[in-house]
Design a protein around this motif. Structure first.
Motif, PDB file in Angstrom:
ATOM      1  N   UNK A 222       1.008  -0.886   0.256  1.00 55.32           N
ATOM      2  CA  UNK A 222      -0.329  -0.075  -0.070  1.00 55.32           C
ATOM      3  C   UNK A 222       0.890   1.142   0.096  1.00 55.32           C
ATOM      4  N   UNK A 223       1.936   1.142  -0.286  1.00 51.36           N
ATOM      5  CA  UNK A 223       3.298   2.426  -0.202  1.00 51.36           C
ATOM      6  C   UNK A 223       2.584   3.144  -1.017  1.00 51.36           C
ATOM      7  N   UNK A 224       1.924   2.887  -2.917  1.00 50.62           N
ATOM      8  CA  UNK A 224       2.029   3.832  -3.498  1.00 50.62           C
ATOM      9  C   UNK A 224       0.231   4.308  -3.711  1.00 50.62           C
ATOM     10  N   UNK A 225       0.049   4.018  -2.305  1.00 50.15           N
ATOM     11  CA  UNK A 225      -1.486   5.274  -2.009  1.00 50.15           C
ATOM     12  C   UNK A 225      -0.886   6.287  -1.038  1.00 50.15           C
ATOM     13  N   UNK A 226       0.163   5.984  -0.189  1.00 48.11           N
ATOM     14  CA  UNK A 226       0.429   7.059   0.481  1.00 48.11           C
ATOM     15  C   UNK A 226       0.725   8.465  -0.266  1.00 48.11           C
ATOM     16  N   UNK A 227       1.316   8.478  -0.673  1.00 50.14           N
ATOM     17  CA  UNK A 227       2.040  10.496  -1.299  1.00 50.14           C
ATOM     18  C   UNK A 227      -0.601  10.806  -1.013  1.00 50.14           C
ATOM     19  N   UNK A 228      -0.834  10.354  -1.680  1.00 50.42           N
ATOM     20  CA  UNK A 228      -1.850  11.050  -1.856  1.00 50.42           C
ATOM     21  C   UNK A 228      -2.679  10.878  -0.459  1.00 50.42           C
ATOM     22  N   UNK A 229      -2.669   9.999  -0.402  1.00 50.17           N
ATOM     23  CA  UNK A 229      -3.345   9.624   1.615  1.00 50.17           C
ATOM     24  C   UNK A 229      -2.232  11.183   2.549  1.00 50.17           C
ATOM     25  N   UNK A 230      -1.397  11.276   2.406  1.00 48.08           N
ATOM     26  CA  UNK A 230      -0.754  12.263   3.115  1.00 48.08           C
ATOM     27  C   UNK A 230      -1.128  13.476   2.384  1.00 48.08           C
ATOM     28  N   UNK A 231      -1.667  13.498   1.171  1.00 43.86           N
ATOM     29  CA  UNK A 231      -1.841  14.880   0.617  1.00 43.86           C
ATOM     30  C   UNK A 231      -3.581  15.031   1.281  1.00 43.86           C
ATOM     31  N   UNK A 232      -4.382  14.303   1.081  1.00 43.59           N
ATOM     32  CA  UNK A 232      -5.920  14.580   1.832  1.00 43.59           C
ATOM     33  C   UNK A 232      -5.749  14.810   2.855  1.00 43.59           C
ATOM     34  N   UNK A 233      -5.527  13.141   4.167  1.00 42.75           N
ATOM     35  CA  UNK A 233      -5.371  13.860   5.481  1.00 42.75           C
ATOM     36  C   UNK A 233      -4.932  15.075   6.449  1.00 42.75           C
ATOM     37  N   UNK A 234      -5.297  14.862   7.038  1.00 42.93           N
ATOM     38  CA  UNK A 234      -5.362  16.823   7.817  1.00 42.93           C
ATOM     39  C   UNK A 234      -4.761  16.237   9.387  1.00 42.93           C
ATOM     40  N   UNK A 235      -4.944  14.755   9.670  1.00 47.02           N
ATOM     41  CA  UNK A 235      -5.149  14.675  10.697  1.00 47.02           C
ATOM     42  C   UNK A 235      -3.249  13.074  10.585  1.00 47.02           C
ATOM     43  N   UNK A 236      -3.140  12.696  10.228  1.00 46.97           N
ATOM     44  CA  UNK A 236      -1.962  11.800   9.750  1.00 46.97           C
ATOM     45  C   UNK A 236      -0.428  12.662  10.228  1.00 46.97           C
ATOM     46  N   UNK A 237      -0.012  12.443  11.010  1.00 45.64           N
ATOM     47  CA  UNK A 237       1.715  12.843  11.170  1.00 45.64           C
ATOM     48  C   UNK A 237       3.128  11.731  10.872  1.00 45.64           C
ATOM     49  N   UNK A 238       2.033  10.645  11.368  1.00 50.53           N
ATOM     50  CA  UNK A 238       3.457   9.998  11.018  1.00 50.53           C
ATOM     51  C   UNK A 238       3.111   8.680  10.661  1.00 50.53           C
ATOM     52  N   UNK A 239       4.080   8.348   9.597  1.00 51.92           N
ATOM     53  CA  UNK A 239       3.936   6.517   9.109  1.00 51.92           C
ATOM     54  C   UNK A 239       5.211   5.534   9.249  1.00 51.92           C
ATOM     55  N   UNK A 240       4.974   4.785  10.052  1.00 51.95           N
ATOM     56  CA  UNK A 240       6.009   3.990  10.142  1.00 51.95           C
ATOM     57  C   UNK A 240       5.971   2.544   9.210  1.00 51.95           C
ATOM     58  N   UNK A 241       6.745   1.827   8.612  1.00 51.25           N
ATOM     59  CA  UNK A 241       6.585   1.620   7.362  1.00 51.25           C
ATOM     60  C   UNK A 241       7.071  -0.530   8.453  1.00 51.25           C
ATOM     61  N   UNK A 242       6.653  -0.938   7.775  1.00 50.62           N
ATOM     62  CA  UNK A 242       6.281  -2.584   8.553  1.00 50.62           C
ATOM     63  C   UNK A 242       6.761  -3.300   7.159  1.00 50.62           C
TER      64      UNK A 242
END
Length: 518
Positions: free
Chosen positions: A108-128
Motif C-alpha cells: 500500500x506504499x503507492x497510496x501513501x502520497x495521496x493519503x498524506x495529501x488528503x489527510x489532515x490528521x496523519x503525522x507519522x508513517x511507520x513502514x512495516x
C-alpha cells in the motif's frame, strides 16, 4: 476484560511454544511478548496517549498480529484500515477518528502520497514492509529492536479497544467503537461454542482487518494456539499451507470455499489435519456444502453470523447442522442460535417479538454490543435501543431458537406490494450448474415499482438466456419472485470481507431515478 490478557497467559504457561508461523519465520510466545512490549514502548515514545487511535494498512502478516497486541499494550486503540479502500476513503477514516500514526506495508506504499495529501490528521508513517525504508517514514523492525520493552498499560473493560470502520457500502463508512469488553466478550463466546479448540493451528487466509478474522485471532490467543499467516487469500496457498503446516482451523467466506474446492489440483494436497472450516458473510450455497461433504468428509463446517457492531458474533450454527441430517431438517440453511453470551430476538418495527416462523428484524443484546458509532450519536441512538443492537437484517426463528436470515432489510425487493427476499432467489439460482455466483437486486419498474433482476457469473462459460433461467426457478419459487431480467458479468464486486457490494450493482439502475430503492 482486556485484549492483552490472553497473551500474558500464554507467555506464562507456554513461553516456548510456537505462536506465529509466517513463511519460514517462527516466533514463540516468549518472543512474541518481547516484540509486543517493545513495539508498545516505541508507540508510547511517539506520543501515543491512552485511548489514542493507531492505524494499520497491511496485508496479513506477523506484524499485524503484533500490532493487535502492541497498541492496547501501549494504551492505544486499534484502527485496522480496510485494504480495499481508495486513498480518499482511507484519509476520511483517519481524519474522522483523528488518527496520527499509520503502519503501512509494501503493498500500500503507492497510496501513501495521496493519503498524506488528503489527510489532515496523519503525522507519522511507520513502514512495516520488507524493502528499504522510504524517505520520511520510520522503520517498524528498527523501532522494535531499538526500544526497551514496557509494562502493559492494562486498559480494560469499557475503555475503548478500537475503532473498526464499516465497509462503506452505503455512503461514508462509520467508525464502530468497540471496548475491551466488547472484543473479548465476543471471542469468549466463540471459544464457548468450540468454534476454536485447544491447541488449534489456525490459518489466517481471510483479511485480518475484518472483524471475523479478528475474532478468530483473539480466540486462538485464548486457546493457546498457533497463528499461521498467509498474506492474502489464494486457493493454492491455502491448500499448500494446510498441508505443510498441519492446519486444523481456517475461516473462509463462501466464495473462498468455492474457489478452494474447485482448485484443479485439489486432490494432490494432504488435508488430513483440517478439522474445521468456519464461514460467514453470506450463506453457504447447498451445492458447495454437498461438494465439501464429498471431497473432505472429515471436515466440519461452522457458520458464524454477526456484524462489526457486535464485535462481531451474534449466532453460531455448528457442525451438526452441516451434515446429511442438517440437510434433511433444513437447519443447514440456518445461521444458528445465539452465542453463549448473547440474546437474540426477531421483532417487528415497534420492537415487539415476532411469533416463531414470521420474518422480522434481528436484534441482539450482550456484552459484545458496541459502545456506539464514532462521533455519530444520532446513528448510535437509532442502532442501539434499550441495549439491543438493531442489525437491519430480516430473519425468522424456529421453535429451537435457530434463526434463518431472509435478507438485509435494505436489500428487500418490494414488487407489486409483495416483499421479495433476494437471498431466497439467490439460493435457487445457485442450484443451477451454469452459475458460479449471483446477486439479486431490485431495479426500477413503472408497473411494479421494483422488478427482480439477476446479476450472474458463469461457472462454465455458458450464458443462459432469461427463459431458461426462469424455467429453472419456476418450480421452486413463486412467480412474483422470479427474475424479470438478467445480466452476466466476469465477476461480482466484493468488499474486503468478501461480501457482494449490491450498492454498486444497483447504482447504474437507480442513480437517475426520482424514486429510491426500497
Amino acid at each position: 476484560m482486556q485484549l492483552t490478557q490472553s497473551l500474558h497467559r500464554n507467555i506464562s504457561q507456554r513461553p516456548d511454544q510456537i505462536a506465529v508461523i509466517e513463511g519460514e519465520s517462527h516466533y514463540s510466545y516468549r518472543e512474541l511478548g518481547e516484540r509486543v512490549a517493545s513495539a508498545a514502548a516505541a508507540l508510547r515514545q511517539l506520543g501515543v496517549q491512552d485511548g489514542e487511535r493507531v492505524a494499520i494498512l497491511s496485508l496479513n502478516s506477523s506484524v499485524y498480529l503484533e500490532y493487535v497486541m502492541a497498541v492496547p499494550w501501549a494504551g492505544g486503540a486499534l484502527n485496522p484500515v480496510n485494504i480495499r479502500w481508495t486513498a480518499n476513503e482511507i484519509a476520511y477514516s483517519l481524519d474522522d477518528s483523528d488518527t496520527r500514526i499509520l503502519l503501512v506495508d509494501d503493498t500500500f506504499l503507492p497510496l501513501m502520497e495521496k493519503v498524506q495529501a488528503l489527510s489532515t490528521s496523519l503525522q507519522t508513517l511507520i513502514y512495516c514492509g520488507q524493502q528499504e525504508t522510504p524517505s520520511g517514514m520510520l522503520n517498524y523492525q528498527q523501532l522494535v529492536r531499538d526500544t526497551a520493552p514496557m509494562d502493559d498499560c492494562e486498559r480494560c473493560g469499557d475503555q475503548l479497544g478500537g475503532v473498526f470502520y464499516t465497509g462503506g457500502t452505503t455512503g461514508f463508512p462509520k467508525g464502530v467503537m468497540l471496548s475491551h469488553t466488547n472484543l473479548v466478550g465476543s471471542s469468549i463466546a466463540v471459544v464457548a461454542e468450540n468454534v476454536i479448540t485447544d491447541g488449534a493451528r489456525y490459518l489466517h487466509a481471510a483479511p485480518m482487518f475484518h472483524m471475523a478474522d479478528f475474532a478468530m485471532m483473539m480466540a486462538v490467543y485464548m486457546r493457546g494456539g498457533v497463528h499461521v499467516v498467509n498474506p492474502a487469500f489464494d486457493p493454492t496457498l491455502v491448500l499448500d499451507s494446510i498441508a505443510k503446516e498441519q492446519i486444523s482451523h481456517v475461516l473462509l467466506v463462501p466464495t473462498m470455499v468455492q474457489m478452494t474446492l474447485a482448485h484443479p489440483e485439489f486432490e494432490r494436497f494432504d488435508l488430513s489435519s483440517l478439522d474445521t472450516i468456519i464461514y460467514g458473510a453470506s450463506p453457504m450455497p447447498l451445492d458447495t456444502v454437498n461438494t465439501a461433504m464429498q471431497k473432505i468428509p472429515h471436515v466440519g463446517f461452522i457458520q458464524a453470523y454477526g456484524m462489526t457492531e457486535l464485535a462481531p458474533l451474534a449466532t453460531v450454527s455448528g457442525k451438526e447442522n452441516h451434515t446429511q441430517a442438517g440437510l434433511d431438517s433444513g437447519r443447514i440453511r440456518s445461521a444458528g442460535r445465539a452465542g453463549a453470551l448473547q440474546q437474540v430476538k426477531i421483532v417487528d418495527p415497534t420492537g415487539q417479538e415476532m411469533p416463531r416462523g414470521e420474518v422480522g428484524e434481528v436484534i441482539v443484546k450482550g456484552p459484545n454490543v458496541m459502545l456506539g458509532y464514532w462521533n455519530k450519536p444520532e446513528a448510535t441512538a437509532e442502532a442501539i435501543r434499550g441495549g439491543w443492537m438493531h442489525t437491519g437484517d430480516a430473519a425468522w426463528m424456529d421453535d429451537g431458537g435457530y434463526i434463518y436470515i431472509a435478507d438485509r432489510l435494505k436489500d428487500m425487493i418490494i414488487s407489486g406490494g409483495e416483499n421479495i427476499y433476494s437471498a431466497e432467489v439467490e439460493n435457487i439460482l445457485m442450484q443451477h450448474p451454469a452459475i458460479a455466483s449471483c446477486a439479486v437486486i431490485g431495479i426500477p419498474s413503472q408497473e411494479w415499482g421494483e422488478a427482480v433482476h439477476a446479476v450472474l457469473v458463469s461457472a462454465t462459460g455458458e450464458e443462459l438466456d432469461l427463459e431458461t433461467l426462469q424455467q429453472h426457478c419456476r418450480e421452486k419459487i413463486a412467480g412474483y419472485k422470479i427474475p424479470r431480467s438478467l445480466e452476466w458479468k466476469e465477476a461480482l464486486p466484493l468488499s474486503g470481507a468478501g461480501k457482494i457490494l449490491k450498492t454498486e450493482l444497483r447504482k447504474p439502475w437507480w442513480q437517475d431515478q426520482d424514486q429510491g430503492v426500497s
